[in-house]
Design a protein around this motif. Structure first.
Motif, short mmCIF file in Angstrom:
data_model
loop_
_atom_site.label_atom_id
_atom_site.label_comp_id
_atom_site.label_asym_id
_atom_site.label_seq_id
_atom_site.Cartn_x
_atom_site.Cartn_y
_atom_site.Cartn_z
N PRO A 40 0.81 -1.61 -0.03
CA PRO A 40 -0.04 0.17 0.13
C PRO A 40 0.36 1.12 0.20
O PRO A 40 1.38 2.08 0.66
N ASP A 41 0.42 2.20 -0.74
CA ASP A 41 1.22 3.63 -0.41
C ASP A 41 -0.32 4.67 -0.11
O ASP A 41 -1.30 4.25 -0.04
N ALA A 42 0.04 5.98 -0.69
CA ALA A 42 -0.29 6.84 0.14
C ALA A 42 -1.89 6.44 -0.72
O ALA A 42 -2.55 6.83 -0.02
N ALA A 43 -1.79 6.64 -2.22
CA ALA A 43 -3.26 6.51 -2.63
C ALA A 43 -4.21 5.36 -2.32
O ALA A 43 -5.05 5.57 -2.39
N SER A 44 -3.37 4.60 -2.07
CA SER A 44 -4.04 2.60 -1.80
C SER A 44 -4.76 3.13 0.05
O SER A 44 -5.96 3.22 0.17
N ARG A 45 -3.85 3.73 1.06
CA ARG A 45 -4.11 4.19 1.70
C ARG A 45 -5.37 5.26 1.51
O ARG A 45 -6.56 4.88 2.87
N ALA A 46 -5.25 5.85 1.02
CA ALA A 46 -6.59 6.77 1.08
C ALA A 46 -7.69 6.34 0.27
O ALA A 46 -9.01 6.61 1.02
N ILE A 47 -8.02 5.16 -1.27
CA ILE A 47 -8.77 4.69 -1.45
C ILE A 47 -9.76 3.43 0.05
O ILE A 47 -11.09 3.43 0.07
N ASP A 48 -8.10 3.10 0.84
CA ASP A 48 -8.98 2.34 1.46
C ASP A 48 -9.89 2.50 2.45
O ASP A 48 -10.97 2.11 3.91
N TYR A 49 -9.21 3.97 3.22
CA TYR A 49 -9.72 4.93 4.11
C TYR A 49 -12.01 5.26 3.65
O TYR A 49 -12.03 5.80 4.22
N VAL A 50 -11.37 5.56 2.76
CA VAL A 50 -12.63 6.49 1.92
C VAL A 50 -13.41 4.89 1.90
O VAL A 50 -14.55 5.22 2.39
N GLN A 51 -13.55 3.91 0.87
CA GLN A 51 -14.25 2.69 1.33
C GLN A 51 -14.97 2.59 2.60
O GLN A 51 -15.69 2.09 2.80
#
Length: 253
Positions: free
Chosen positions: A131-142
């Protein structure tokens, strides 16, 4: 009768100054909330100019605290110069808040097109294994918004991550909180959030901007009342002999 009217205006003015102090704290809180939320969603909305209303509203909140102090001192000391300064500063802040409202509406209208442009790129860069920053952002939003994919969970089938994984599964952040055995498999769609994230991210960001707009409008109305009361006190001070005697402690001859 004149003294009663003057006293009432002064009482309201002192009360409004206390409200200004409370407003200062609320406005700073709203501005800080916008900053914190923007940090959570910045991958979906890169236009930093959206933060301008938040910056302005924090500055206005800080200034309102100073205004309240000036207003209280000017009202208690019966200072014409202090009250005049108070009215001028309030007028400037009022104009600033009108600008915040206009900017809020302008940037609120840009949210949908900006999110639509960015969200496709963010989902394409998702990397569930590292996970990079974008991946963490997606998981957080979902997880936070209870959504999956851009429009629905089937959008994941078009991502590089899904094709490389070859397990017919979506990220675990798509799993409903009530589905304890969910492993992200598309074979069990009932375990997944059915709503897409794009519409919910747009709504979240637009709601935040509306908080700024309503906060600015509410306190602009209060400041308008403050200016009115200060003007009444100033006018009566210069025109009403009873008011001059009230200040100096003199009596009619």
């Amino acid at each position: 009768m004149g003294q009663c009217g003057i006293t009432s205006s002064k009482t309201v003015l002192v009360f409004l100054n206390l409200i200004f102090w409370a407003a200062a704290g609320i406005l700073c809180y709203v501005g800080a909330y916008v900053f914190i939320t923007y940090d959570d969603y910045d991958h979906f909305f890169e236009d930093v100019y959206t933060l301008i209303p938040a910056v302005v509203i924090i500055a206005v909140g800080t200034l309102l605290f100073i205004i309240g102090l000036i207003g209280c001192c000017a009202t208690i000391r019966e200072s014409r110069c202090g009250l005049a300064t108070f009215v001028i500063i309030l007028l400037l802040v009022f104009i600033t808040e009108v600008v915040v409202v206009v900017l809020g509406y302008v940037y609120r209208a840009k949210v949908e097109s900006e999110v639509d442009r960015r969200i496709q790129k963010v989902y394409k860069t998702y990397n569930g294994t590292s996970p990079d920053a974008a991946s963490r952002a997606i998981d957080y939003v979902q997880r936070q918004l209870h959504c999956c994919g851009i429009h629905n969970y089937s959008d994941w089938e078009n991502t590089d991550w899904f094709k490389e994984a070859k397990n017919q599964s979506v990220p675990l952040s798509c799993c409903r909180t009530s589905a304890s055995t969910c492993n992200g498999s598309l074979a069990h769609p009932a375990d997944l959030y059915s709503e897409g994230c794009e519409a919910l991210v747009v709504k979240k960001l637009q709601d935040i901007m509306m908080y700024v707009i309503w906060a600015a409008l509410t306190f602009a109305a209060i400041q308008l009342l403050g200016m009115l009361c200060a003007c009444i006190v100033l006018c009566r001070r210069s025109r009403d002999p009873a008011y001059e005697l009230l200040i100096t402690g003199g009596t009619y001859t």
